[in-house]
Design an enzyme around this catalytic site. Structure first.
Site: not given
Ligand code: UGA
Length: 464
Positions: A88, A123, A157, A266
Site C-alpha cells: 500500500t 497496512t 521490523r 513504514c
Molecule cells: C517499523 C516498525 O518498527 C515495525 O514494528 C513495523 O512493523 C514496521 O515498521 C512496519 O510498519 O512494517 P522497520 O521500518 O523495519 O519497522 O524498521 P525500524 O527498526 O523500526 O527502523 C525504522 C527507522 O527508524 C530506521 O531508519 C532506523 O534507523 C530508525 N531508527 C530506529 C532510529 O533512527 N532510531 C531508533 O531508535 C530506532
C-alpha cells in the site's frame, strides 16, 4: 486444526506471512502476479535480503506445506483463510495507494466459493476493512456463501522479521465474528502456546493500533534527534541523556537512538497516512506532523554538518575556496540501506545525502554490504566500491550513514592513510571520537556536544 491459507501478495510482509504460517503447521500457498518472483520462491530463494528467511522458506517448501503460484483464483477457491499482504505505497498527497488491494478484493469477489476468513495484513487506512466487507458483500458473489473480514496488522521490523514473526510482543486481531475468531485461534495456535498476548478488538481499532504504534515510534525518534541537536549546541552528551531517560520505565530505552533521521518503507508512509486521516476527520495530528517535519530537517542537517566540516578543513589550508565547499570534492558514503541488516533503501537518509552531494558538484564513492544494487538503480552515475576502504581511498571526506556492524570496527589508522583529507561525519555515532581526533580527523557525530569537538561549537548555527 491447521488451516489451508492463501497469502495474496508476496512482497516483504507476504513472504514472511507465507513462510511463518506454514511453519506453524498450516498449508500455505503464496500468490503473486510476478512469475519471476514465484519461480525464485519455488526454487527456495528469497527475492529480498532478510536474515533467516531463506532457511524457513526451504524448510517449509521441503515439508510440502508451502508453495507459490500466480493463479490467485485457484488459490482462493482452495483456501479457507485468505491473507491480503499486497503493498500500500504512499501517494503524492500522503494517502495510501490502494490499487493493489482493490485488485485483490476484486479477485476474491470473483472466486469466493465457500465460507472464507479474509484477513488484511497490509497496512491500510482506518475504514478499509469495513470497505472490503461491504465491497465483497455487494459484489454479487455466489449468494448464500458467507465470509468474514479480519484486520491483523503486522509489526515486523526489517532485518529482524523472522524473529519478530515467531516471537511478537503482541498479536492484534480485529475480528467481529466468533466463527472467524475460532479459525484465527487455529491459524495462530503456535503463538498461543508460547503465551504471546492477543488483543482481540474491532476492525477500526486494529487498524488504528498499527498506525498509532508506528507514529509513536517515529515521534520518539524525532524527539531524541531534536534533543541530540540541542545537546550539540549546549555541550551535553546525548548518549547519557538518552540512557538516563530510558531508565525510566515509562519512557523505555528503545527507539531513543538519535541519528540521521528515520527512513524505511513504514514510518515515513504511515505517519503521512495518519496525518491525512486526521485531516479527513478534522482532527489535526500536530505531534505527528511535527515529528515528520523534524525528521525531514534532520536528514537535511546531515549535509549541513558535512559542509561545515569540509569548509572548516579547507579554509584552514586554502584561504580561497568555492562558496560551495563540497563542489569538486570526492566524498565517500559508507552505508546506503535505511538501517543495518537490510538491502532496503526506501526513504534511506543516504538517498538525501547522495542527492545533495551530487547537486553540490561532489564526486561520490559508496559502499554498502547489501544495498548497492538497489541504490544503483536510482544513482547509476556514482562509484560503487567492493570494500569500505576502496570508497575511502582518495576521498576528501567520509560519511557513515548506516549502522552496519562492519563500520563499527572501521580501521581508522588505515582510513587516515588512504583518505585525501581526514574528515569524518559519523551520522550513527559508531566510531570512537577520541580515536578519530587523536588520528587528526576532523570528526563530527550527532548529539556529541561534549567530546571536545570544534564542530559542536558551530553546530548550533545549523538551524532552520
Ligand atoms: C517499523 C516498525 O518498527 C515495525 O514494528 C513495523 O512493523 C514496521 O515498521 C512496519 O510498519 O512494517 P522497520 O521500518 O523495519 O519497522 O524498521 P525500524 O527498526 O523500526 O527502523 C525504522 C527507522 O527508524 C530506521 O531508519 C532506523 O534507523 C530508525 N531508527 C530506529 C532510529 O533512527 N532510531 C531508533 O531508535 C530506532
Amino acid at each position: 486444526m491447521a488451516k489451508n491459507i492463501a497469502v495474496l501478495g508476496n512482497g516483504y510482509v507476504g513472504l514472511l506471512a507465507a513462510v511463518g504460517l506454514a511453519d506453524f503447521g498450516n498449508t500455505c500457498v503464496g500468490v503473486d502476479v510476478n512469475q519471476q518472483k514465484i519461480d525464485t520462491l519455488n526454487a527456495g530463494k528469497s527475492p529480498i535480503y532478510e536474515p533467516g528467511v531463506e532457511e524457513y522458506l526451504r524448510r517449509n517448501l521441503d515439508s510440502g506445506r508451502l508453495r507459490f503460484t500466480t493463479d490467485g483464483g485457484a488459490a482462493i477457491r482452495s483456501s479457507q483463510v485468505l491473507f491480503i499482504t499486497v503493498g500500500t505505497p504512499q501517494q503524492e498527497d500522503g494517502n495510501a495507494d490502494l490499487t493493489y488491494l482493490e485488485q485483490v478484493v476484486n479477485t476474491i469477489s470473483q472466486n469466493i466459493n465457500s465460507y472464507k476468513v479474509i484477513v488484511t495484513k497490509s497496512t491500510v487506512p482506518v475504514g478499509t476493512n469495513r470497505w472490503i466487507q461491504e465491497t465483497i458483500a455487494k459484489s454479487g458473489h455466489i449468494p448464500g456463501v458467507d465470509f468474514d473480514v479480519v484486520s491483523n496488522p503486522e509489526f515486523l521490523r526489517e532485518g529482524r522479521a523472522t524473529q519478530d514473526f515467531f516471537h511478537p510482543d503482541r498479536t492484534v486481531i480485529g475480528c467481529e465474528s466468533s466463527r472467524a475468531r475460532t479459525i484465527m485461534e487455529d491459524v495462530y495456535r503456535a503463538l498461543n502456546l508460547i503465551s504471546v498476548p492477543f488483543v482481540w478488538c474491532g476492525l477500526e481499532t486494529a487498524e488504528l493500533i498499527k498506525y498509532a504504534s508506528n507514529a509513536f515510534l517515529a515521534t520518539k525518534i524525532s524527539f531524541i534527534n531534536e534533543v541530540a541537536n540541542l545537546a550539540e549546541a549546549v555541550g551535553a552528551d546525548v548518549h547519557q541523556v538518552a540512557r538516563a531517560m530510558g531508565m525510566d520505565g515509562r519512557i523505555s530505552p528503545k527507539f531513543l537512538h538519535f541519528g540521521p533521521g528515520y527512513g524505511g518503507s513504514c514510518f515515513p508512509k504511515d505517519t503521512a497516512a495518519l496525518v491525512q486521516l486526521g485531516n479527513k476527520h478534522r482532527i489535526p495530528l500536530r505531534v505527528v506532523s511535527s515529528a515528520m517535519e523534524a525528521n525531514h530537517k534532520q536528514k537535511e542537517r546531515m549535509l549541513d554538518k558535512l559542509e561545515i566540516l569540509v569548509s572548516r578543513a579547507f579554509t584552514l589550508h586554502t584561504p580561497t575556496y568555492s562558496c560551495n565547499p563540497l563542489e569538486g570534492k570526492t566524498i565517500a558514503v559508507l552505508g546506503l540501506a535505511f538501517k543495518q541488516e537490510t538491502d532496503d533503501i526506501r526513504e534511506s537518509p543516504a538517498l538525501e545525502i547522495v542527492k545533495g552531494l551530487l547537486v553540490s558538484g561532489a564526486a561520490v564513492k559508496v559502499h554498502d554490504p547489501k544495498a548497492m544494487e538497489n541504490f544503483s538503480r536510482i544513482f547509476p552515475q556514482i562509484t560503487y566500491c567492493a570494500t569500505p576502504y576502496d570508497a575511502l581511498e582518495g576521498a576528501h571526506a567520509a560519511v557513515l550513514a548506516t549502522e552496519w556492524n562492519e563500520y563499527r570496527s572501521l580501521d581508522l589508522p588505515r582510513a587516515s592513510q588512504i583518505m585525501s583529507r581526514k574528515i569524518i561525519l559519523d551520522t550513527r555515532n559508531m566510531l570512537n571520537p577520541t580515536e578519530a581526533l587523536e588520528l587528526g580527523f576532523l570528526y563530527d557525530g550527532v548529539g556529541r556536544g561534549s567530546v571536545g569537538n570544534p564542530i559542536s561549537q558551530t553546530s548550533s548555527a545549523i538551524h532552520h
